[in-house]
Design an enzyme around this catalytic site. Structure first.
Site, PDB file in Angstrom:
ATOM      1  CG  HIS A  93      -5.568  -2.787   1.331  1.00 56.68           C
ATOM      2  ND1 HIS A  93      -4.984  -2.517   0.113  1.00 56.68           N
ATOM      3  CD2 HIS A  93      -4.998  -1.901   2.196  1.00 56.68           C
ATOM      4  CE1 HIS A  93      -4.119  -1.513   0.245  1.00 56.68           C
ATOM      5  NE2 HIS A  93      -4.102  -1.132   1.506  1.00 56.68           N
ATOM      6  CB  SER A 102      -0.960  -0.063   1.199  1.00 51.25           C
ATOM      7  OG  SER A 102      -2.000   0.868   1.054  1.00 51.25           O
ATOM      8  CG  ASP A 151      -7.238  -3.509  -1.891  1.00 52.68           C
ATOM      9  OD1 ASP A 151      -7.830  -2.606  -1.288  1.00 52.68           O
ATOM     10  OD2 ASP A 151      -6.000  -3.621  -1.925  1.00 52.68           O
TER      11      ASP A 151
END
Lengths: 280, 280
Positions: free
Chosen positions: A258, A148, A225
């Site tokens: 995620h 991320s 995600d």
């Protein structure tokens, strides 16, 4: 006296997991980082993977949750997990999870109140690098990876230092921070509103200007995600890479989100990617 | 309306990780638990491992830190991770980490203020068992395992229910709680000072009285565990098992401590032990 204080050490698989603290002169605060070392006798000079974590994380998240030590012990890879920002009560912060402490974005801030401490790019590529090489004796080949915000960091550090990092991987990276809410907020605060100043911190923009050595990239992105379309959109980097004939593989992972559960699932393949690229 | 509320679900490896909440009538409070299911098509009727955690833990610790889902997905084992005590502001508690919430010791308390809620043994072996079988459809063979206080729980539940659990494993279990500080404190508070009332919650005492079906046991104990000699001392259980010719294997793991890093290192071998015993 060593410059680094050993806070924890634990045997895990055929290696050792450490947690250290040191005083960063550049960030002007104490910083922790975690380090995994494979068996010293089998792997006396291991390559080193830099793992950059995402928003809200510190050096513990990947260390505790990714299960990466198993494959790293087998493949003989050392791993360093730095923190994601300067830390401390006297360091500028925000009550938002995506700005300030835990959200350093792996750049050098130029705007106050951030500029005096938020220099994570220089911290990682200079001060912590020197410490790892000199104090800890790790001066082998280097890989970089992250998740991320840390995927953004891995791409930016990797693309800007192609002679240093042999290969780059990322999980759900913010590839084009100049164009998405997380990145715009961070860049406006840390770098100011002049968009030209953002380009050197944006993987898509760096890719569009790329020349020279092509360090291979592997990206995993889960299709469940929740940030996929709004914040991440890795296809933008694929498109820029294609124009440059740059070696980048994007894998869309079905059903994955995620979380660290996705990282745990694929981290072994990332470590194998790095080792295999090194052997080429 | 289902009795269980799905709080989270994540794909991990070839399976799914869930977190649930339900209202426990027995404990008279809401309880969370986590559940891993292997791929349903490949493993439509998986065996179920009960994992019991240690002091201060809830259902997240093993779920996040052990990395067990990789091997469980491969071997086709479902895993349930319950909490370690009743929870809530209205539930009796202590400011000590080793008494009250997070420290239920897998027993049925008889002393106030604990007796009205602290019934973890009945909760696990009756209420949560029914829920898992009826609501979640998991009614295959069962294994049990745990760490420290949860290793005590695994041994006690396993030894008291030999027709139910096919095999037992434990990491650094409290094998003889009647004789060590953690156990004496918990038993005096939860069960009162009459030591005869403690015997049914003490694995060494249960082993000494054992007759009937012998469910195989595997124990891993790190030799760098700071609680090894004061609180754990698994050799006491080995000695009692020898007198009964009971199948128990204790492995002293060199360099390993009391942390989840040790569990992460050996959990795959524990899952393989359970599966192999099932195939015998």
């Amino acid at each position: 006296m060593s410059k680094v204080e050993n806070l924890e050490e634990h045997r895990i698989f055929d290696g050792m997991q450490y947690k250290y603290r040191h005083h960063s002169e550049l960030l002007d605060c104490p910083m922790t980082f975690s380090l995994f070392l494979p068996n010293k006798e089998k792997f006396p000079e291991p390559p080193l993977l830099w793992w950059l974590s995402g928003l809200t994380c510190n050096d513990d998240n990947f260390t505790h949750k990714a299960g990466a030590q198993r494959a790293a012990a087998r493949l003989g890879i050392a791993m360093i997990m730095p923190d994601t920002s300067p830390r401390g009560e006297e360091i500028a912060d925000s009550s938002d999870y995506d700005l300030g402490q835990g959200a350093g974005f792996y750049l050098n801030a130029t705007q106050e109140p951030w500029a005096s401490h938020y220099k994570m790019y220089d911290y990682l590529t200079e001060e912590l690098t020197d410490l790892v090489r000199v104090e800890l004796g790790l001066d082998g080949p280097e890989f970089i990876s992250g998740h991320s915000m840390g995927g953004h960091g891995a791409l930016v550090l990797g693309l800007r230092n192609p002679e240093r990092f042999q290969s780059i991987t990322a999980f759900a990276p913010i590839v084009n921070p100049s164009e998405v809410p997380w990145g715009i907020k961070a860049f406006e605060n840390y770098l100011g509103k002049t968009e030209e100043d953002w380009a050197e911190w944006d993987a898509v923009k760096l890719m569009k200007q790329h020349s020279g050595k092509r360090v291979p990239i592997l990206i995993d992105q889960g299709d469940k995600d929740p940030f996929y379309k709004k914040e991440l959109e890795p296809a933008k980097l694929v498109e820029a890479a294609k124009e440059k004939d740059y070696p980048l593989q994007l894998r869309i992972q079905s059903g994955h989100d995620h979380s660290y559960y996705t990282i745990a699932t694929f981290i072994e393949e990332h470590l194998e990617f790095h080792i295999n690229e090194l052997k080429k």
